[in-house]
Scaffold this motif. Sequence first.
Motif, PDB file in Angstrom:
ATOM      1  N   PRO A   1       0.808  -1.221   0.000  1.00  0.00           N
ATOM      2  CA  PRO A   1       0.000   0.000   0.000  1.00  0.00           C
ATOM      3  C   PRO A   1       0.839   1.267   0.000  1.00  0.00           C
ATOM      4  O   PRO A   1       1.812   1.388   0.736  1.00  0.00           O
ATOM      5  CB  PRO A   1      -0.814  -0.133   1.299  1.00  0.00           C
ATOM      6  N   TRP A   2       0.460   2.197  -0.875  1.00  0.00           N
ATOM      7  CA  TRP A   2       1.077   3.516  -1.005  1.00  0.00           C
ATOM      8  C   TRP A   2       2.517   3.443  -1.523  1.00  0.00           C
ATOM      9  O   TRP A   2       3.299   4.373  -1.364  1.00  0.00           O
ATOM     10  CB  TRP A   2       1.027   4.295   0.312  1.00  0.00           C
ATOM     11  N   SER A   3       2.897   2.343  -2.166  1.00  0.00           N
ATOM     12  CA  SER A   3       4.257   2.221  -2.691  1.00  0.00           C
ATOM     13  C   SER A   3       4.368   2.902  -4.051  1.00  0.00           C
ATOM     14  O   SER A   3       3.381   3.360  -4.621  1.00  0.00           O
ATOM     15  CB  SER A   3       4.664   0.749  -2.795  1.00  0.00           C
ATOM     16  N   ASP A   4       5.591   2.937  -4.590  1.00  0.00           N
ATOM     17  CA  ASP A   4       5.826   3.683  -5.830  1.00  0.00           C
ATOM     18  C   ASP A   4       6.582   2.866  -6.870  1.00  0.00           C
ATOM     19  O   ASP A   4       7.322   3.410  -7.682  1.00  0.00           O
ATOM     20  CB  ASP A   4       6.589   4.983  -5.531  1.00  0.00           C
ATOM     21  N   HIS A   5       6.404   1.554  -6.842  1.00  0.00           N
ATOM     22  CA  HIS A   5       7.084   0.708  -7.826  1.00  0.00           C
ATOM     23  C   HIS A   5       6.221  -0.507  -8.144  1.00  0.00           C
ATOM     24  O   HIS A   5       5.765  -1.200  -7.234  1.00  0.00           O
ATOM     25  CB  HIS A   5       8.445   0.243  -7.299  1.00  0.00           C
TER      26      HIS A   5
ATOM     27  N   GLU B   1      -3.346 -17.418   4.584  1.00  0.00           N
ATOM     28  CA  GLU B   1      -2.377 -17.221   3.505  1.00  0.00           C
ATOM     29  C   GLU B   1      -3.057 -17.089   2.150  1.00  0.00           C
ATOM     30  O   GLU B   1      -2.397 -17.095   1.115  1.00  0.00           O
ATOM     31  CB  GLU B   1      -1.396 -18.407   3.461  1.00  0.00           C
ATOM     32  N   GLY B   2      -4.379 -16.961   2.144  1.00  0.00           N
ATOM     33  CA  GLY B   2      -5.123 -17.067   0.898  1.00  0.00           C
ATOM     34  C   GLY B   2      -5.622 -15.784   0.286  1.00  0.00           C
ATOM     35  O   GLY B   2      -6.281 -15.824  -0.752  1.00  0.00           O
ATOM     36  N   THR B   3      -5.344 -14.630   0.909  1.00  0.00           N
ATOM     37  CA  THR B   3      -5.849 -13.377   0.351  1.00  0.00           C
ATOM     38  C   THR B   3      -4.728 -12.367   0.154  1.00  0.00           C
ATOM     39  O   THR B   3      -3.683 -12.448   0.792  1.00  0.00           O
ATOM     40  CB  THR B   3      -6.924 -12.757   1.264  1.00  0.00           C
ATOM     41  N   PHE B   4      -4.977 -11.428  -0.739  1.00  0.00           N
ATOM     42  CA  PHE B   4      -4.039 -10.331  -0.964  1.00  0.00           C
ATOM     43  C   PHE B   4      -4.847  -9.064  -1.229  1.00  0.00           C
ATOM     44  O   PHE B   4      -6.013  -9.136  -1.629  1.00  0.00           O
ATOM     45  CB  PHE B   4      -3.107 -10.626  -2.147  1.00  0.00           C
ATOM     46  N   LEU B   5      -4.225  -7.917  -0.990  1.00  0.00           N
ATOM     47  CA  LEU B   5      -4.938  -6.663  -1.095  1.00  0.00           C
ATOM     48  C   LEU B   5      -4.982  -6.106  -2.506  1.00  0.00           C
ATOM     49  O   LEU B   5      -4.083  -6.338  -3.313  1.00  0.00           O
ATOM     50  CB  LEU B   5      -4.282  -5.605  -0.202  1.00  0.00           C
ATOM     51  N   TYR B   6      -6.029  -5.359  -2.759  1.00  0.00           N
ATOM     52  CA  TYR B   6      -6.114  -4.536  -3.962  1.00  0.00           C
ATOM     53  C   TYR B   6      -4.912  -3.595  -3.967  1.00  0.00           C
ATOM     54  O   TYR B   6      -4.523  -3.084  -2.924  1.00  0.00           O
ATOM     55  CB  TYR B   6      -7.410  -3.732  -3.884  1.00  0.00           C
ATOM     56  N   PRO B   7      -4.283  -3.341  -5.112  1.00  0.00           N
ATOM     57  CA  PRO B   7      -3.128  -2.444  -5.143  1.00  0.00           C
ATOM     58  C   PRO B   7      -3.526  -1.000  -4.830  1.00  0.00           C
ATOM     59  O   PRO B   7      -4.394  -0.432  -5.495  1.00  0.00           O
ATOM     60  CB  PRO B   7      -2.614  -2.576  -6.574  1.00  0.00           C
ATOM     61  N   VAL B   8      -2.914  -0.436  -3.816  1.00  0.00           N
ATOM     62  CA  VAL B   8      -3.262   0.910  -3.359  1.00  0.00           C
ATOM     63  C   VAL B   8      -2.063   1.827  -3.563  1.00  0.00           C
ATOM     64  O   VAL B   8      -1.092   1.768  -2.806  1.00  0.00           O
ATOM     65  CB  VAL B   8      -3.663   0.903  -1.868  1.00  0.00           C
ATOM     66  N   THR B   9      -2.102   2.654  -4.601  1.00  0.00           N
ATOM     67  CA  THR B   9      -1.029   3.608  -4.871  1.00  0.00           C
ATOM     68  C   THR B   9      -1.605   4.844  -5.548  1.00  0.00           C
ATOM     69  O   THR B   9      -2.761   4.859  -5.954  1.00  0.00           O
ATOM     70  CB  THR B   9       0.059   3.027  -5.810  1.00  0.00           C
ATOM     71  N   ASP B  10      -0.766   5.869  -5.688  1.00  0.00           N
ATOM     72  CA  ASP B  10      -1.134   7.032  -6.472  1.00  0.00           C
ATOM     73  C   ASP B  10      -1.168   6.671  -7.958  1.00  0.00           C
ATOM     74  O   ASP B  10      -0.737   5.587  -8.361  1.00  0.00           O
ATOM     75  CB  ASP B  10      -0.124   8.162  -6.242  1.00  0.00           C
ATOM     76  N   HIS B  11      -1.663   7.606  -8.770  1.00  0.00           N
ATOM     77  CA  HIS B  11      -1.663   7.507 -10.234  1.00  0.00           C
ATOM     78  C   HIS B  11      -2.552   6.381 -10.771  1.00  0.00           C
ATOM     79  O   HIS B  11      -2.260   5.794 -11.818  1.00  0.00           O
ATOM     80  CB  HIS B  11      -0.235   7.330 -10.767  1.00  0.00           C
ATOM     81  N   ALA B  12      -3.649   6.104 -10.080  1.00  0.00           N
ATOM     82  CA  ALA B  12      -4.518   5.007 -10.511  1.00  0.00           C
ATOM     83  C   ALA B  12      -5.048   5.220 -11.924  1.00  0.00           C
ATOM     84  O   ALA B  12      -5.039   4.296 -12.744  1.00  0.00           O
ATOM     85  CB  ALA B  12      -5.679   4.845  -9.532  1.00  0.00           C
ATOM     86  N   SER B  13      -5.514   6.422 -12.236  1.00  0.00           N
ATOM     87  CA  SER B  13      -6.097   6.652 -13.557  1.00  0.00           C
ATOM     88  C   SER B  13      -5.055   6.556 -14.659  1.00  0.00           C
ATOM     89  O   SER B  13      -5.329   6.032 -15.748  1.00  0.00           O
ATOM     90  CB  SER B  13      -6.793   8.014 -13.607  1.00  0.00           C
ATOM     91  N   GLU B  14      -3.827   7.036 -14.380  1.00  0.00           N
ATOM     92  CA  GLU B  14      -2.768   6.928 -15.384  1.00  0.00           C
ATOM     93  C   GLU B  14      -2.363   5.479 -15.618  1.00  0.00           C
ATOM     94  O   GLU B  14      -2.066   5.076 -16.752  1.00  0.00           O
ATOM     95  CB  GLU B  14      -1.539   7.738 -14.968  1.00  0.00           C
ATOM     96  N   ILE B  15      -2.365   4.690 -14.557  1.00  0.00           N
ATOM     97  CA  ILE B  15      -2.035   3.270 -14.687  1.00  0.00           C
ATOM     98  C   ILE B  15      -3.076   2.563 -15.540  1.00  0.00           C
ATOM     99  O   ILE B  15      -2.752   1.740 -16.400  1.00  0.00           O
ATOM    100  CB  ILE B  15      -1.899   2.624 -13.293  1.00  0.00           C
ATOM    101  N   VAL B  16      -4.343   2.894 -15.324  1.00  0.00           N
ATOM    102  CA  VAL B  16      -5.413   2.326 -16.141  1.00  0.00           C
ATOM    103  C   VAL B  16      -5.211   2.701 -17.610  1.00  0.00           C
ATOM    104  O   VAL B  16      -5.342   1.854 -18.513  1.00  0.00           O
ATOM    105  CB  VAL B  16      -6.789   2.810 -15.650  1.00  0.00           C
ATOM    106  N   ALA B  17      -4.865   3.970 -17.858  1.00  0.00           N
ATOM    107  CA  ALA B  17      -4.683   4.434 -19.237  1.00  0.00           C
ATOM    108  C   ALA B  17      -3.526   3.718 -19.930  1.00  0.00           C
ATOM    109  O   ALA B  17      -3.565   3.484 -21.137  1.00  0.00           O
ATOM    110  CB  ALA B  17      -4.452   5.942 -19.247  1.00  0.00           C
TER     111      ALA B  17
END
Length: 459
Positions: A253-257, A411-427
């Motif tokens: 969460p909140w990472s940049d890579h 051990e069976g779940t993982f989080l939705y990726p939470v970072t900045d630039h969500a709309s740019e990543i989608v684009a």
Amino acid sequence: MKFNRLLPLTLTFLLIAGLALSACTSAPSQEAATGPEAAPAASGEQVTLRYALWDANQLPPYEACAEKFMELNPNIAIKIEQSGWGDYWPDLQTGFVAGTAPDVFTNNISKLPEFVSKGQVIDIQPWVERDGVSVDQYIGDLADLWAKESARYGFPKDWDTVAVFYNKAMLEEAGIDPAVMEDWTWNPQDGGTFEEAVAKLTLDANGNNGLSPDFDPDNVVQYGFITENSSADGHTQWSHWGVSNGWYYNDGPWSDHYYYDDPAFIEAIQWYADLHLEKGYSPPFEDTSSLGKSALFAAGRGAMTTDGSWMINWYAENTDFEIGFGKLPIGPEGRKSMFNGISDTIWVGTEHPDEAWEWVKYLASSDCLDSVGASAVVFPSIQSGVDAALAAFEAKGLDVSAFTEEALDPEGTFLYPVTDHASEIVAIMTPVLDSIMLGTATAADVLPEANAKINALFD
């Protein structure tokens, strides 16, 4: 060192006890009102709050919550505005810029960092402290997902996992016992016992299944597995394949890579696309992108697909055949499901912040969430709401244990990726993933460049 690719939460352990007992002009600046100290107290005059959400399946229970809330607060009228996921986020951003956004809107955790960085949402922590609202009422660590440092931007309202939705009659006709889903396997080399089942469920016009040497992949009348149109996060599409193969989106969460160039992800995505491109076991991308996987499944075009627990009710009500829910296959790194949830957030430009706070507080209360649970749409964030949901699903004759047991696996779940630039990543990611699914490019050729562009956003 990369972030631990799996993100087990305290939530998992607390769910074990609870579920066992029960079986999301220019934009206002960040200096705008941010809490009760900066906002005028609620006047008691009649006000109307606009409330936006995207899920049509959840509209009826939240309409019921609005009716209850307005009875308790006769000076506040709630106007609910629902639009589909594809229109929801662009409309919201347009509203931010134009100064016409809804007072309160349903938020997805993946979008939160961008809204926070742009000063578009209100920190509700001052109200939380003023009114003595305890976040301990929410299951496990769900409440922490909506907080950053000393600020809080919402309360959790539900949680979800992903599972396999299947046509019971098609499995029976193929001689496949749904019990195989307890321990079936998957890998990107040969697809494991999961792909074997998919092949057996795929039929051409001459009645040959995908295991037959006479199978015609260009003349399929029943697909074994329905893939889905592109998505930059792959929530219900490919996230479980990638993570169960040893990959994770980023450093947490909140990472940049990001790591869309990881070989484990590349081979998982190519396997997913090749279910149609190379094998003919899934519909063409043109069909899934235009019609949607749920519509194809409901029309009897395929035997299985993957989807989220919030879709249980839709499938049950929109199919004229019996459906079942099975666990995701066990990959090289185990069985993995995305774990996600939504919250409600207050727009920083609202003219009625105190009234908006009262609505947000009520939406995440047991009074509302018990009603939401009883509608058999989602699993609420409060245990009493979960109990109501389980009872409602059971009354409908639906065994939803595939979803709850995945949530219980530490051990069976993982989080939705939470970072900045969500709309740019989608684009960036959407056209790249489209090209892979269409077969105009391979994952190995295009994902490394896309990943470099994404990481450059954080420079």
